[in-house]
Design a protein around this motif. Sequence first.
Motif, PDB file in Angstrom:
ATOM      1  N   THR A  62    -132.885  21.759 -56.521  1.00  0.00           N
ATOM      2  CA  THR A  62    -134.058  22.875 -56.221  1.00  0.00           C
ATOM      3  C   THR A  62    -134.429  22.660 -54.729  1.00  0.00           C
ATOM      4  OG1 THR A  62    -135.651  23.918 -57.227  1.00  0.00           O
ATOM      5  CG2 THR A  62    -135.949  21.441 -57.014  1.00  0.00           C
ATOM      6  N   TYR A  63    -134.710  23.788 -54.246  1.00  0.00           N
ATOM      7  CA  TYR A  63    -135.265  24.158 -52.947  1.00  0.00           C
ATOM      8  C   TYR A  63    -136.553  24.833 -52.914  1.00  0.00           C
ATOM      9  CZ  TYR A  63    -130.360  23.637 -52.260  1.00  0.00           C
ATOM     10  OH  TYR A  63    -129.077  23.047 -52.046  1.00  0.00           O
ATOM     11  N   GLY A  64    -137.543  24.603 -52.013  1.00  0.00           N
ATOM     12  CA  GLY A  64    -138.842  24.856 -52.304  1.00  0.00           C
ATOM     13  C   GLY A  64    -139.473  24.962 -51.086  1.00  0.00           C
ATOM     14  N   LEU A  65    -140.573  25.650 -50.934  1.00  0.00           N
ATOM     15  CA  LEU A  65    -141.628  25.554 -49.763  1.00  0.00           C
ATOM     16  C   LEU A  65    -142.342  24.559 -49.525  1.00  0.00           C
ATOM     17  CD1 LEU A  65    -142.558  27.413 -47.154  1.00  0.00           C
ATOM     18  CD2 LEU A  65    -143.883  28.828 -48.838  1.00  0.00           C
ATOM     19  N   GLY A  66    -142.459  23.642 -48.582  1.00  0.00           N
ATOM     20  CA  GLY A  66    -143.183  22.679 -48.558  1.00  0.00           C
ATOM     21  C   GLY A  66    -144.702  22.883 -47.966  1.00  0.00           C
ATOM     22  N   LEU A  67    -145.982  22.477 -48.511  1.00  0.00           N
ATOM     23  CA  LEU A  67    -146.962  22.861 -47.854  1.00  0.00           C
ATOM     24  C   LEU A  67    -147.885  21.482 -47.812  1.00  0.00           C
ATOM     25  CD1 LEU A  67    -146.589  25.299 -50.150  1.00  0.00           C
ATOM     26  CD2 LEU A  67    -148.878  25.740 -49.446  1.00  0.00           C
ATOM     27  N   ASN A  68    -148.286  21.503 -46.656  1.00  0.00           N
ATOM     28  CA  ASN A  68    -148.946  20.304 -46.038  1.00  0.00           C
ATOM     29  C   ASN A  68    -150.482  20.914 -45.919  1.00  0.00           C
ATOM     30  OD1 ASN A  68    -149.910  17.862 -44.990  1.00  0.00           O
ATOM     31  ND2 ASN A  68    -148.939  18.152 -43.074  1.00  0.00           N
ATOM     32  N   HIS A  69    -151.645  20.342 -46.772  1.00  0.00           N
ATOM     33  CA  HIS A  69    -153.116  20.860 -46.802  1.00  0.00           C
ATOM     34  C   HIS A  69    -153.125  22.277 -46.728  1.00  0.00           C
ATOM     35  CE1 HIS A  69    -154.711  17.131 -45.241  1.00  0.00           C
ATOM     36  NE2 HIS A  69    -153.427  17.006 -44.675  1.00  0.00           N
ATOM     37  N   PHE A  70    -151.988  23.052 -47.646  1.00  0.00           N
ATOM     38  CA  PHE A  70    -152.054  24.306 -47.918  1.00  0.00           C
ATOM     39  C   PHE A  70    -151.331  25.192 -46.937  1.00  0.00           C
ATOM     40  CE2 PHE A  70    -155.789  22.768 -50.371  1.00  0.00           C
ATOM     41  CZ  PHE A  70    -155.140  22.861 -51.702  1.00  0.00           C
ATOM     42  N   VAL A  71    -150.539  24.595 -45.756  1.00  0.00           N
ATOM     43  CA  VAL A  71    -150.110  25.292 -44.777  1.00  0.00           C
ATOM     44  C   VAL A  71    -148.520  25.099 -45.073  1.00  0.00           C
ATOM     45  CG1 VAL A  71    -149.405  25.454 -42.354  1.00  0.00           C
ATOM     46  CG2 VAL A  71    -152.017  24.607 -43.178  1.00  0.00           C
ATOM     47  N   PRO A  72    -147.892  26.156 -45.054  1.00  0.00           N
ATOM     48  CA  PRO A  72    -146.433  26.201 -45.345  1.00  0.00           C
ATOM     49  C   PRO A  72    -145.875  25.831 -44.147  1.00  0.00           C
ATOM     50  CG  PRO A  72    -147.118  28.548 -45.252  1.00  0.00           C
ATOM     51  CD  PRO A  72    -148.227  27.703 -45.081  1.00  0.00           C
ATOM     52  N   ASP A  73    -145.412  24.570 -43.989  1.00  0.00           N
ATOM     53  CA  ASP A  73    -144.713  24.147 -42.743  1.00  0.00           C
ATOM     54  C   ASP A  73    -143.404  23.509 -42.750  1.00  0.00           C
ATOM     55  OD1 ASP A  73    -145.312  21.829 -43.759  1.00  0.00           O
ATOM     56  OD2 ASP A  73    -146.452  21.010 -41.993  1.00  0.00           O
ATOM     57  N   ARG A  74    -142.628  23.752 -44.049  1.00  0.00           N
ATOM     58  CA  ARG A  74    -141.518  23.007 -44.207  1.00  0.00           C
ATOM     59  C   ARG A  74    -140.605  23.515 -45.474  1.00  0.00           C
ATOM     60  NH1 ARG A  74    -144.009  17.565 -44.662  1.00  0.00           N
ATOM     61  NH2 ARG A  74    -145.498  18.703 -43.470  1.00  0.00           N
ATOM     62  N   LEU A  75    -139.448  23.460 -45.302  1.00  0.00           N
ATOM     63  CA  LEU A  75    -138.478  23.800 -46.353  1.00  0.00           C
ATOM     64  C   LEU A  75    -137.971  22.394 -47.092  1.00  0.00           C
ATOM     65  CD1 LEU A  75    -136.397  26.751 -45.152  1.00  0.00           C
ATOM     66  CD2 LEU A  75    -138.445  26.940 -46.658  1.00  0.00           C
ATOM     67  N   CYS A  76    -137.787  22.229 -48.200  1.00  0.00           N
ATOM     68  CA  CYS A  76    -137.606  20.887 -48.780  1.00  0.00           C
ATOM     69  C   CYS A  76    -136.492  21.258 -49.911  1.00  0.00           C
ATOM     70  CB  CYS A  76    -138.856  20.422 -49.608  1.00  0.00           C
ATOM     71  SG  CYS A  76    -140.054  20.121 -49.002  1.00  0.00           S
ATOM     72  N   LYS A  77    -135.375  20.144 -49.988  1.00  0.00           N
ATOM     73  CA  LYS A  77    -134.397  20.361 -50.862  1.00  0.00           C
ATOM     74  C   LYS A  77    -134.844  19.032 -51.698  1.00  0.00           C
ATOM     75  CE  LYS A  77    -129.394  19.131 -51.320  1.00  0.00           C
ATOM     76  NZ  LYS A  77    -128.170  19.161 -50.472  1.00  0.00           N
ATOM     77  N   LEU A  78    -134.841  19.083 -52.977  1.00  0.00           N
ATOM     78  CA  LEU A  78    -135.059  18.021 -54.061  1.00  0.00           C
ATOM     79  C   LEU A  78    -133.971  17.862 -55.014  1.00  0.00           C
ATOM     80  CD1 LEU A  78    -137.129  16.004 -55.264  1.00  0.00           C
ATOM     81  CD2 LEU A  78    -138.105  18.204 -56.662  1.00  0.00           C
TER      82      LEU A  78
END
Length: 112
Positions: A62-78
């Motif tokens: 699955t792929y998702g939008l990664g958030l760091n402290h509520f900031v969308p700063d990465r794309l993730c593959k899991l």
Amino acid sequence: SLSQADTGKNLVTLPYTTATATLRSDETIWLEPEVIFSGPRHAFEFPQINYKKYGGKPYTYTYGLGLNHFVPDRLCKLNVKTKETWVWQEQDSYPSEPIFVSHPEALEEDDG
């Protein structure tokens, strides 16, 4: 059907998950999810899979939008089976919801 003998027992019998559903004495069922992605102040939002080939079927990625402290700063593959994660991130880049686009001649689930 559930009986009083099932009280306190995990009703989930699937061998591949740590999620639980426990019958309580007041006849309610307490649910606990399996955590497949976690990190301090990190989140995985807008999950997407290769729906064209795996919608309604078992899948691995699955792929998702990664958030760091509520900031969308990465794309993730899991990998939902092994919990392994891959990350795409560039400084001063703020991606949005990922959409999986399969390679036209893809042979593998994550070829896209």
